[in-house]
Design a protein around this motif. Sequence first.
Motif, PDB file in Angstrom:
ATOM      1  N   THR A   1     -40.319   8.990  -0.193  1.00 44.60           N
ATOM      2  CA  THR A   1     -40.933   8.265  -1.383  1.00 44.60           C
ATOM      3  C   THR A   1     -39.362   8.391  -2.304  1.00 44.60           C
ATOM      4  O   THR A   1     -40.417   6.867  -3.233  1.00 44.60           O
ATOM      5  N   SER A   2     -38.752   8.585  -1.836  1.00 43.66           N
ATOM      6  CA  SER A   2     -38.065   8.224  -3.424  1.00 43.66           C
ATOM      7  C   SER A   2     -37.108   7.009  -3.439  1.00 43.66           C
ATOM      8  O   SER A   2     -36.639   6.779  -2.571  1.00 43.66           O
ATOM      9  N   PRO A   3     -37.660   5.910  -4.577  1.00 42.90           N
ATOM     10  CA  PRO A   3     -36.838   4.490  -4.474  1.00 42.90           C
ATOM     11  C   PRO A   3     -35.020   4.835  -4.821  1.00 42.90           C
ATOM     12  O   PRO A   3     -34.130   4.284  -4.612  1.00 42.90           O
ATOM     13  N   TYR A   4     -34.369   5.958  -4.926  1.00 38.45           N
ATOM     14  CA  TYR A   4     -33.138   6.675  -5.066  1.00 38.45           C
ATOM     15  C   TYR A   4     -32.496   7.326  -3.664  1.00 38.45           C
ATOM     16  O   TYR A   4     -31.727   7.582  -3.696  1.00 38.45           O
ATOM     17  N   PHE A   5     -32.999   6.965  -2.589  1.00 45.64           N
ATOM     18  CA  PHE A   5     -32.860   8.123  -1.974  1.00 45.64           C
ATOM     19  C   PHE A   5     -31.409   7.214  -1.074  1.00 45.64           C
ATOM     20  O   PHE A   5     -30.363   7.705   0.034  1.00 45.64           O
ATOM     21  N   SER A   6     -31.940   5.613  -0.725  1.00 43.98           N
ATOM     22  CA  SER A   6     -31.385   4.929   0.311  1.00 43.98           C
ATOM     23  C   SER A   6     -29.331   4.920  -1.132  1.00 43.98           C
ATOM     24  O   SER A   6     -28.185   4.739  -0.173  1.00 43.98           O
ATOM     25  N   ALA A   7     -29.371   5.190  -2.535  1.00 46.09           N
ATOM     26  CA  ALA A   7     -28.403   5.043  -3.268  1.00 46.09           C
ATOM     27  C   ALA A   7     -27.740   6.271  -2.759  1.00 46.09           C
ATOM     28  O   ALA A   7     -26.078   6.629  -2.878  1.00 46.09           O
ATOM     29  N   TRP A   8     -28.757   7.420  -3.365  1.00 46.07           N
ATOM     30  CA  TRP A   8     -27.791   9.009  -2.337  1.00 46.07           C
ATOM     31  C   TRP A   8     -26.720   9.170  -1.484  1.00 46.07           C
ATOM     32  O   TRP A   8     -25.532   9.701  -1.779  1.00 46.07           O
ATOM     33  N   VAL A   9     -27.618   8.233  -0.394  1.00 43.99           N
ATOM     34  CA  VAL A   9     -26.919   8.340   0.739  1.00 43.99           C
ATOM     35  C   VAL A   9     -25.519   7.923   0.593  1.00 43.99           C
ATOM     36  O   VAL A   9     -24.652   8.305   1.190  1.00 43.99           O
ATOM     37  N   GLU A  10     -25.689   6.451   0.244  1.00 43.86           N
ATOM     38  CA  GLU A  10     -24.885   5.748   0.202  1.00 43.86           C
ATOM     39  C   GLU A  10     -23.538   6.104  -0.693  1.00 43.86           C
ATOM     40  O   GLU A  10     -22.212   6.942  -0.677  1.00 43.86           O
ATOM     41  N   ASN A  11     -23.814   6.819  -1.743  1.00 44.53           N
ATOM     42  CA  ASN A  11     -22.983   7.670  -2.105  1.00 44.53           C
ATOM     43  C   ASN A  11     -21.887   9.141  -2.251  1.00 44.53           C
ATOM     44  O   ASN A  11     -21.042   9.085  -2.003  1.00 44.53           O
ATOM     45  N   ASN A  12     -23.347   9.375  -1.208  1.00 44.81           N
ATOM     46  CA  ASN A  12     -22.629  11.486  -1.469  1.00 44.81           C
ATOM     47  C   ASN A  12     -22.381  11.915  -0.243  1.00 44.81           C
ATOM     48  O   ASN A  12     -20.883  12.436   0.213  1.00 44.81           O
ATOM     49  N   GLU A  13     -22.609  10.008   0.869  1.00 48.74           N
ATOM     50  CA  GLU A  13     -21.537  10.213   2.157  1.00 48.74           C
ATOM     51  C   GLU A  13     -19.886   9.701   1.663  1.00 48.74           C
ATOM     52  O   GLU A  13     -18.690  10.784   2.401  1.00 48.74           O
TER      53      GLU A  13
ATOM     54  N   GLN B   1     -21.479  15.804  -9.659  1.00 47.80           N
ATOM     55  CA  GLN B   1     -22.401  15.028  -9.467  1.00 47.80           C
ATOM     56  C   GLN B   1     -23.381  14.390  -8.532  1.00 47.80           C
ATOM     57  O   GLN B   1     -24.234  14.200  -8.168  1.00 47.80           O
ATOM     58  N   SER B   2     -22.709  15.345  -7.274  1.00 46.02           N
ATOM     59  CA  SER B   2     -23.471  15.282  -5.699  1.00 46.02           C
ATOM     60  C   SER B   2     -25.011  16.263  -5.917  1.00 46.02           C
ATOM     61  O   SER B   2     -25.966  15.814  -6.018  1.00 46.02           O
ATOM     62  N   SER B   3     -24.511  17.732  -7.005  1.00 47.02           N
ATOM     63  CA  SER B   3     -25.852  17.585  -7.972  1.00 47.02           C
ATOM     64  C   SER B   3     -27.192  17.005  -8.747  1.00 47.02           C
ATOM     65  O   SER B   3     -27.983  17.083  -7.949  1.00 47.02           O
ATOM     66  N   ALA B   4     -26.209  16.732  -9.679  1.00 43.34           N
ATOM     67  CA  ALA B   4     -27.669  15.530 -10.282  1.00 43.34           C
ATOM     68  C   ALA B   4     -27.822  14.369  -9.807  1.00 43.34           C
ATOM     69  O   ALA B   4     -29.152  14.458 -10.076  1.00 43.34           O
ATOM     70  N   ARG B   5     -27.118  13.700  -8.613  1.00 46.30           N
ATOM     71  CA  ARG B   5     -27.429  12.572  -7.561  1.00 46.30           C
ATOM     72  C   ARG B   5     -29.278  12.975  -6.869  1.00 46.30           C
ATOM     73  O   ARG B   5     -30.256  11.908  -6.914  1.00 46.30           O
ATOM     74  N   MET B   6     -28.510  14.328  -5.939  1.00 46.13           N
ATOM     75  CA  MET B   6     -30.001  15.052  -5.191  1.00 46.13           C
ATOM     76  C   MET B   6     -30.405  15.349  -6.510  1.00 46.13           C
ATOM     77  O   MET B   6     -31.478  15.108  -5.683  1.00 46.13           O
ATOM     78  N   HIS B   7     -31.175  16.141  -7.476  1.00 47.48           N
ATOM     79  CA  HIS B   7     -32.115  16.135  -8.395  1.00 47.48           C
ATOM     80  C   HIS B   7     -32.069  15.140  -9.080  1.00 47.48           C
ATOM     81  O   HIS B   7     -33.707  15.305  -8.641  1.00 47.48           O
TER      82      HIS B   7
END
Length: 320
Positions: A195-207, A231-237
Amino acid sequence: MTTTARAHTNIALIKYWGKRNANLILPYTSSVSLTLDDFYTDTTVAFDSDLTADTFVLDGNPQPAPKVSAFLDLVRAQAKLNQFARVTSVNHVPTAAGLASSASAYAALALAASRDAGLSLSSLELSRLARRGSGSASRSIFGGLAIWHRGEDDLTSFAEALPETRLPLRMVVVMVDAGPKPVSSRQLMANTVATSPYFSAWVENNEQAAGEMVNALATADFTRVGELTEQSSARMHAAIFASAPAFTYFQPATLQVWHAVQTMRAQGIPAYATMDAGPNVKILTLAPAVEAVKAALPEFQDRLLVAGPGPATKVLEEAR
Ligand code: DP6
């Protein structure tokens, strides 16, 4: 045979959050972690032809064992073994720290059970097996720094040790709240993906961040290691917060610690915050700065723990 193994917990610098295959526990991104010295799980496994079911005792209390049994099924299939097992685990993790993790639990179980079943798995194979119990457990097979490669499938998704860094990394754990988790992280992880619209951005950035982290550790660039960690933790949250229904692990005191960390940096103290599936904050710093970090948290003096790099999962005892 009875086999006892010890595994230490780990804290991700680059987080794992989101499965692209829930059954095989294949993650959307790679992750990077530090295994810790003081927090570990000892697990004893005994396969026994007299048993009519698996049994599981955790810290002296008998527990229902569906997850443990499902994991043992993987071991039985690999070892072509048709026996149930007695499993006893003791967590040497201060329960109040909110660090009692499935990472040390499944890493210890993977080694103890596979050995007791007569298998002699390589670290890579152990990591793949531990991953099936809990994703973060794949990294606890290794001491110090580890990277869990997202991989393409079951065979290629495993962790491995990263070269030792010259940085004397330490984690100051700030216990904000020792209470039980309000939501299971597994369920929340699935809901973030769905459900998170930010999930795809998270994936791209975190890899990308995982790759950068490997370089920053290799060049002992602590500022970059810290920035990427925070940043990885902040973006996950942030991705979690944006899920439906909206949810956050942050409590007022959690935010207070994040602000304190920002103030520390403004004062020249090398400190970066990271959080997992709970309200407690872990502050990544360097050994010479530990006392300054602690002194900057006067309200939390009785709720601080300091951890350094810990060893790989190992067999403690094998008895016939
Ligand atoms: C926030 O490994 O506990 O700690 O694979 O569902 O068992 P499952 O999840 P788990 O998730 C850990 C998530 C995290 C970040 C991390 O350790 O990378």
